[in-house]
Design an enzyme around this catalytic site. Sequence first.
Site, PDB file in Angstrom:
ATOM      1  N   SER A   5       0.849  -1.195   0.000  1.00  0.00           N
ATOM      2  CA  SER A   5       0.000   0.000   0.000  1.00  0.00           C
ATOM      3  C   SER A   5       0.881   1.240   0.000  1.00  0.00           C
ATOM      4  CB  SER A   5      -0.872   0.007   1.255  1.00  0.00           C
ATOM      5  OG  SER A   5      -1.638   1.194   1.305  1.00  0.00           O
TER       6      SER A   5
ATOM      7  N   TYR B  90      -4.968  -1.373   9.663  1.00  0.00           N
ATOM      8  CA  TYR B  90      -4.596  -1.622   8.263  1.00  0.00           C
ATOM      9  C   TYR B  90      -3.122  -1.297   8.031  1.00  0.00           C
ATOM     10  CZ  TYR B  90      -4.578  -1.484   3.177  1.00  0.00           C
ATOM     11  OH  TYR B  90      -4.272  -1.707   1.849  1.00  0.00           O
TER      12      TYR B  90
HETATM   13  O1  NJP Z   1      -9.494  -5.333  -3.102  1.00  0.00           O
HETATM   14  P1  NJP Z   1     -10.726  -6.297  -3.471  1.00  0.00           P
HETATM   15  P2  NJP Z   1      -8.275  -4.792  -3.988  1.00  0.00           P
HETATM   16  N1  NJP Z   1      -7.529 -15.664   0.845  1.00  0.00           N
HETATM   17  O2  NJP Z   1     -11.505  -6.383  -2.213  1.00  0.00           O
HETATM   18  C1  NJP Z   1      -9.033 -11.708  -1.994  1.00  0.00           C
HETATM   19  C2  NJP Z   1      -4.241  -3.476  -1.717  1.00  0.00           C
HETATM   20  N2  NJP Z   1      -4.600  -2.056  -1.758  1.00  0.00           N
HETATM   21  O3  NJP Z   1      -8.211  -5.415  -5.299  1.00  0.00           O
HETATM   22  O4  NJP Z   1     -11.144 -14.483  -1.233  1.00  0.00           O
HETATM   23  C3  NJP Z   1      -7.457 -15.475  -0.478  1.00  0.00           C
HETATM   24  O5  NJP Z   1     -11.412  -5.825  -4.709  1.00  0.00           O
HETATM   25  C4  NJP Z   1     -10.462 -11.480  -2.469  1.00  0.00           C
HETATM   26  O6  NJP Z   1     -11.077 -12.674  -2.917  1.00  0.00           O
HETATM   27  P3  NJP Z   1     -12.053 -13.608  -2.031  1.00  0.00           P
HETATM   28  C5  NJP Z   1      -5.037  -4.268  -0.727  1.00  0.00           C
HETATM   29  O7  NJP Z   1      -4.540  -4.122   0.594  1.00  0.00           O
HETATM   30  C6  NJP Z   1      -5.803  -1.662  -2.256  1.00  0.00           C
HETATM   31  O8  NJP Z   1      -8.297  -3.322  -3.911  1.00  0.00           O
HETATM   32  O9  NJP Z   1     -12.816 -14.365  -3.080  1.00  0.00           O
HETATM   33  N3  NJP Z   1      -7.875 -14.355  -1.097  1.00  0.00           N
HETATM   34  C7  NJP Z   1     -10.214 -10.589  -3.665  1.00  0.00           C
HETATM   35  O10 NJP Z   1      -9.915 -11.360  -4.799  1.00  0.00           O
HETATM   36  C8  NJP Z   1      -4.829  -5.674  -1.258  1.00  0.00           C
HETATM   37  O11 NJP Z   1      -3.652  -6.258  -0.744  1.00  0.00           O
HETATM   38  C9  NJP Z   1      -6.146  -0.294  -2.225  1.00  0.00           C
HETATM   39  O12 NJP Z   1     -12.877 -12.701  -1.185  1.00  0.00           O
HETATM   40  C10 NJP Z   1      -8.412 -13.392  -0.314  1.00  0.00           C
HETATM   41  C11 NJP Z   1      -9.003  -9.760  -3.249  1.00  0.00           C
HETATM   42  O13 NJP Z   1      -8.357 -10.468  -2.162  1.00  0.00           O
HETATM   43  C12 NJP Z   1      -4.694  -5.465  -2.759  1.00  0.00           C
HETATM   44  O14 NJP Z   1      -4.501  -4.076  -2.965  1.00  0.00           O
HETATM   45  C13 NJP Z   1      -5.253   0.629  -1.712  1.00  0.00           C
HETATM   46  C14 NJP Z   1      -8.521 -13.524   1.072  1.00  0.00           C
HETATM   47  C15 NJP Z   1      -9.371  -8.386  -2.755  1.00  0.00           C
HETATM   48  O15 NJP Z   1     -10.021  -7.682  -3.786  1.00  0.00           O
HETATM   49  C16 NJP Z   1      -5.893  -5.908  -3.569  1.00  0.00           C
HETATM   50  O16 NJP Z   1      -7.065  -5.282  -3.069  1.00  0.00           O
HETATM   51  C17 NJP Z   1      -4.055   0.189  -1.208  1.00  0.00           C
HETATM   52  C18 NJP Z   1      -8.049 -14.735   1.650  1.00  0.00           C
HETATM   53  N4  NJP Z   1      -8.127 -14.962   2.970  1.00  0.00           N
HETATM   54  C19 NJP Z   1      -3.718  -1.151  -1.254  1.00  0.00           C
HETATM   55  N5  NJP Z   1      -9.080 -12.408   1.571  1.00  0.00           N
HETATM   56  C20 NJP Z   1      -7.454   0.221  -2.742  1.00  0.00           C
HETATM   57  N6  NJP Z   1      -8.280  -0.627  -3.385  1.00  0.00           N
HETATM   58  O17 NJP Z   1      -7.743   1.430  -2.586  1.00  0.00           O
HETATM   59  C21 NJP Z   1      -9.332 -11.607   0.521  1.00  0.00           C
HETATM   60  O18 NJP Z   1      -3.220   1.100  -0.679  1.00  0.00           O
HETATM   61  N7  NJP Z   1      -8.928 -12.199  -0.620  1.00  0.00           N
END
Ligand code: NJP
Length: 236
Positions: A136, A149
């Site tokens: 991030s 976070y």
């Molecule tokens: O979020 P989202 P982003 N095991 O919610 C998966 C960072 N970031 O794409 O498991 C396996 O649309 C979940 O899939 P599901 C952020 O910290 C973002 O924005 O099916 N997978 C989904 O595919 C993160 O590291 C922003 O629910 C797990 C995905 O993760 C990365 O970007 C800003 C899981 C999340 O998709 C991707 O986030 C920033 C598990 N236990 C950093 N738990 C921002 N969006 O503004 C969740 O600074 N997932």
Amino acid sequence: MNAELQGRVVAVTGASKGIGLALVRALTAAGAQVIAGARSVDGVQVPGATFLPLDVTDEVSVQAFADRAAAAGVDALVNNAGVGAFMPVQDITPDEYHRVMDTNVKGTLLVTRALIPHFQARHAAGQGSQVVNVTSDVSNRTFANGALYTASKYGQRAMTHALAHEGQGYGLRVTEVRSGMVDTYFAGSQPGESHKADWLKPEDVADAILYALSVPARVRIDEILLHPTVQEVAYP
Ligand code: NJP
């Protein structure tokens, strides 16, 4: 197609939506084979990608994912799975602490450590490997409501740096991708909400990751920091 990515095999966590899904699409379009994991992958399909159920907090699930990736000859891992939660310190419950820390820090650890023996074997065979950790823009600064976070992202950043030191000995190039605000499902939001109109698109972050993965083997991209232009300028 991208000559540097043609024939590469990349494992992507958190691949069911948001940045991860955009990355899977970009990688397959560039000619890479992708092993994609998330908890909810039913019905998620991208030609050229294999979607597998993966809970990064669960050792058994992680080992099964890593075994499939290693068997496919994975040469790069993108630790993208992550969750966000924002509240004042006094409202952070132990349950919420574990959900965020286990996903963002322990999840990165479990998936990475499961693939290190494979990356070391590749090195012994004269081949390099890569790990990209999606942390991030706030992996080294914090703000009100950001304690949990940012603690998780500071931790993920520390692990990224330590891995870079260790991995240099076995041909592993490590990159931290630090993104500002992206219009995804992050922290319980929905894509397309009006206040996010000028935020980064998931494809913007996917492109940054693609760049880190596609530079020649002599180049190591240590860190990429990107923000939407509407976000306040902030340096560490
Ligand atoms: O979020 P989202 P982003 N095991 O919610 C998966 C960072 N970031 O794409 O498991 C396996 O649309 C979940 O899939 P599901 C952020 O910290 C973002 O924005 O099916 N997978 C989904 O595919 C993160 O590291 C922003 O629910 C797990 C995905 O993760 C990365 O970007 C800003 C899981 C999340 O998709 C991707 O986030 C920033 C598990 N236990 C950093 N738990 C921002 N969006 O503004 C969740 O600074 N997932």
